[in-house]
Structures are given as structure tokens and as C-alpha cells.
Design a protein around this motif. Structure first.
Motif, short mmCIF file in Angstrom:
data_model
loop_
_atom_site.label_atom_id
_atom_site.label_comp_id
_atom_site.label_asym_id
_atom_site.label_seq_id
_atom_site.Cartn_x
_atom_site.Cartn_y
_atom_site.Cartn_z
N MET A 1 1.10 -1.30 0.28
CA MET A 1 0.15 0.09 -0.21
C MET A 1 1.33 1.63 0.20
O MET A 1 1.65 1.46 0.63
CB MET A 1 -1.08 -0.12 1.46
N PRO A 2 0.32 1.90 -0.71
CA PRO A 2 1.28 3.94 -1.03
C PRO A 2 1.23 4.44 -0.12
O PRO A 2 0.12 4.43 1.46
CB PRO A 2 1.15 4.03 -1.93
N THR A 3 2.31 4.99 0.42
CA THR A 3 2.95 5.62 2.11
C THR A 3 2.12 7.31 1.33
O THR A 3 3.09 7.99 -0.26
CB THR A 3 4.14 5.39 2.41
N TYR A 4 1.78 8.66 2.07
CA TYR A 4 1.43 8.91 1.76
C TYR A 4 2.14 10.63 3.09
O TYR A 4 1.86 10.29 3.68
CB TYR A 4 0.16 9.75 1.17
N LEU A 5 2.56 11.24 2.14
CA LEU A 5 2.96 12.83 3.56
C LEU A 5 1.64 14.07 3.34
O LEU A 5 2.06 14.02 2.36
CB LEU A 5 3.75 13.29 2.64
N LEU A 6 1.27 14.20 4.67
CA LEU A 6 0.22 15.25 4.86
C LEU A 6 1.48 15.59 4.98
O LEU A 6 1.58 16.36 6.49
CB LEU A 6 -0.80 14.72 5.44
N ALA A 7 1.97 17.34 4.54
CA ALA A 7 2.43 17.74 4.85
C ALA A 7 1.42 19.61 5.48
O ALA A 7 0.44 20.18 4.35
CB ALA A 7 3.69 18.93 4.04
N TYR A 8 1.16 19.55 6.21
CA TYR A 8 -0.20 21.01 7.49
C TYR A 8 0.63 22.45 6.75
O TYR A 8 2.15 22.40 7.57
CB TYR A 8 0.05 20.66 8.57
N HIS A 9 -0.10 23.29 6.75
CA HIS A 9 0.66 24.81 6.08
C HIS A 9 -0.62 25.81 7.32
O HIS A 9 -1.51 25.24 6.78
CB HIS A 9 0.27 25.10 4.63
N GLY A 10 0.11 26.42 7.62
CA GLY A 10 -0.68 27.65 8.14
C GLY A 10 -1.92 26.93 9.01
O GLY A 10 -2.45 25.75 9.48
N SER A 11 -3.07 28.30 9.60
CA SER A 11 -3.28 27.83 11.22
C SER A 11 -3.61 28.98 11.81
O SER A 11 -2.61 29.66 12.23
CB SER A 11 -2.80 26.05 11.26
N SER A 12 -4.60 28.80 12.08
CA SER A 12 -5.09 29.86 13.27
C SER A 12 -4.15 29.02 14.76
O SER A 12 -4.39 27.93 14.68
CB SER A 12 -6.02 30.45 13.25
N ILE A 13 -3.96 29.86 15.36
CA ILE A 13 -3.32 29.98 16.81
C ILE A 13 -3.86 29.56 17.82
O ILE A 13 -4.97 31.22 17.74
CB ILE A 13 -2.08 30.28 17.05
N PRO A 14 -5.23 28.97 18.53
CA PRO A 14 -5.89 28.96 19.51
C PRO A 14 -5.49 29.42 20.47
O PRO A 14 -4.60 30.25 21.33
CB PRO A 14 -5.49 26.93 20.44
N LYS A 15 -6.27 30.52 21.50
CA LYS A 15 -6.62 32.24 21.94
C LYS A 15 -6.85 31.97 23.21
O LYS A 15 -6.19 32.74 24.01
CB LYS A 15 -7.69 32.72 21.64
N THR A 16 -7.07 30.72 23.37
CA THR A 16 -7.17 29.75 24.95
C THR A 16 -6.97 28.90 25.80
O THR A 16 -6.80 28.35 24.63
CB THR A 16 -8.32 30.10 25.60
N GLU A 17 -6.93 28.62 26.78
CA GLU A 17 -6.08 27.09 27.26
C GLU A 17 -7.59 26.14 26.88
O GLU A 17 -7.20 25.05 26.44
CB GLU A 17 -6.07 27.19 29.09
#
Length: 109
Positions: A1-17
Motif C-alpha cells: 500500500m502506498p505511503t503519503y505525506l500530509l504536509a500541514y500549512h498555516g492555521s490559527s493559533i488557539p487563543k485560550t487554554e
């Protein structure tokens, strides 16, 4: 079965705990939902540097830096994309690049 890379780009940073805890729970639930398809835990990026042609180095990740990555197995790229579509990173405002890895035969004989 092939392997895939998931590359994550950007996102907002949580503001609270509380927001951070909620996002972490969503990530853990998502990783659990992938079962054996997830080859390893997700790996957030903590620092980036870009090496430019000629060897110059900058302390950044370029125009669209990678913020994390995962490796998954799937029957094909369409199945990998469907798995990635359920990732909480998308709900946090980020995007995911899905790339099939090519296995290199290192046997030189």
C-alpha cells in the motif's frame, strides 16, 4: 500500500487554554480514527530554515511554511485525500498538501 505525506500549512493559533485543549482532543481523536493507516504520530514543526540556491539560509519557511507533517498509508491518493479532509487542521484555518511517496531501491548491486 502506498505511503503519503500530509504536509500541514498555516492555521490559527488557539487563543485560550480551553480552545487549545479542544483542538488537541480533536487531533487525538482524528489520529485514533486513522487506525493503522497513520504510520506515526503527527509531528508539529518547531523551527524552520530555508536553504536557497547558492547556499544562503534564511530563518523562515518561505511563503507557505510547513507547520507539521504526518505519514499515512492508503489504497490510492484519492483515499488519502479523503482521510486528510477529516483532519482538524482544516477547521483551524490551515491547508493540507497530500503527496505520494516514491520508494527508492537502495540496492546498488
Amino acid at each position: 500500500m502506498p505511503t503519503y505525506l500530509l504536509a500541514y500549512h498555516g492555521s490559527s493559533i488557539p487563543k485560550t487554554e480551553a480552545e487549545n485543549a479542544e483542538l488537541m482532543t480533536a487531533w487525538l481523536d482524528w489520529m485514533d480514527s486513522l487506525g493503522n493507516s497513520l504510520e506515526a504520530n503527527n509531528n508539529p514543526v518547531t523551527a524552520t530554515r530555508t536553504i536557497h540556491p547558492g547556499g544562503a539560509v534564511s530563518d523562515d519557511g518561505g511563503a507557505n511554511p510547513v507547520v507539521g507533517l504526518s505519514f499515512i498509508t492508503a489504497d490510492n491518493i484519492d483515499a488519502a485525500v479523503e482521510m486528510a479532509k477529516t483532519c482538524p487542521h482544516l477547521g483551524a484555518g490551515g491547508s493540507i498538501e497530500v503527496a505520494q511517496l516514491f520508494k527508492v531501491n537502495r540496492d546498488r548491486s
